[in-house]
Design an enzyme around this catalytic site. Sequence first.
Site, PDB file in Angstrom:
ATOM      1  CB  ALA A  55     -46.898  24.223  14.736  1.00  0.00           C
ATOM      2  CB  ILE A  58     -47.214  18.515  13.801  1.00  0.00           C
ATOM      3  CG1 ILE A  58     -46.006  18.116  14.643  1.00  0.00           C
ATOM      4  CG2 ILE A  58     -48.455  17.793  14.303  1.00  0.00           C
ATOM      5  CD1 ILE A  58     -46.067  18.590  16.083  1.00  0.00           C
ATOM      6  CG  ASP A  59     -51.624  21.484  10.080  1.00  0.00           C
ATOM      7  OD1 ASP A  59     -52.451  20.640  10.481  1.00  0.00           O
ATOM      8  OD2 ASP A  59     -51.938  22.519   9.462  1.00  0.00           O
ATOM      9  CB  ALA A  60     -46.833  19.215   6.583  1.00  0.00           C
ATOM     10  CG  LEU A  63     -52.940  19.418   6.005  1.00  0.00           C
ATOM     11  CD1 LEU A  63     -52.470  20.802   5.590  1.00  0.00           C
ATOM     12  CD2 LEU A  63     -54.430  19.303   5.894  1.00  0.00           C
TER      13      LEU A  63
END
Length: 80
Positions: A55, A58-60, A63
């Site tokens: 997670a 994926i978020d990195a 961003l």
Amino acid sequence: MTNVALVALACGLIISLGALGACLGIGMMGGKYIEAAARQPELMDKLQTKMFLLAGLIDAAFLIGVGIAMLFAFANPFVG
């Protein structure tokens, strides 16, 4: 359309498609985690660690896309 309008449109597409992909990816991963934890509860701790690691990755990626979009929005190399 001017270059500034095209850059604004591209920034919007980068952010919106990145957010859509991240939301779908995290949602699918969370659903698969719940399925796997229900099937084998003894592996829940190991699966949870891997789920949170993924997670974050994926978020990195999302961003990084937002950072590139902000670079083009505020320090546009294509104008001038």
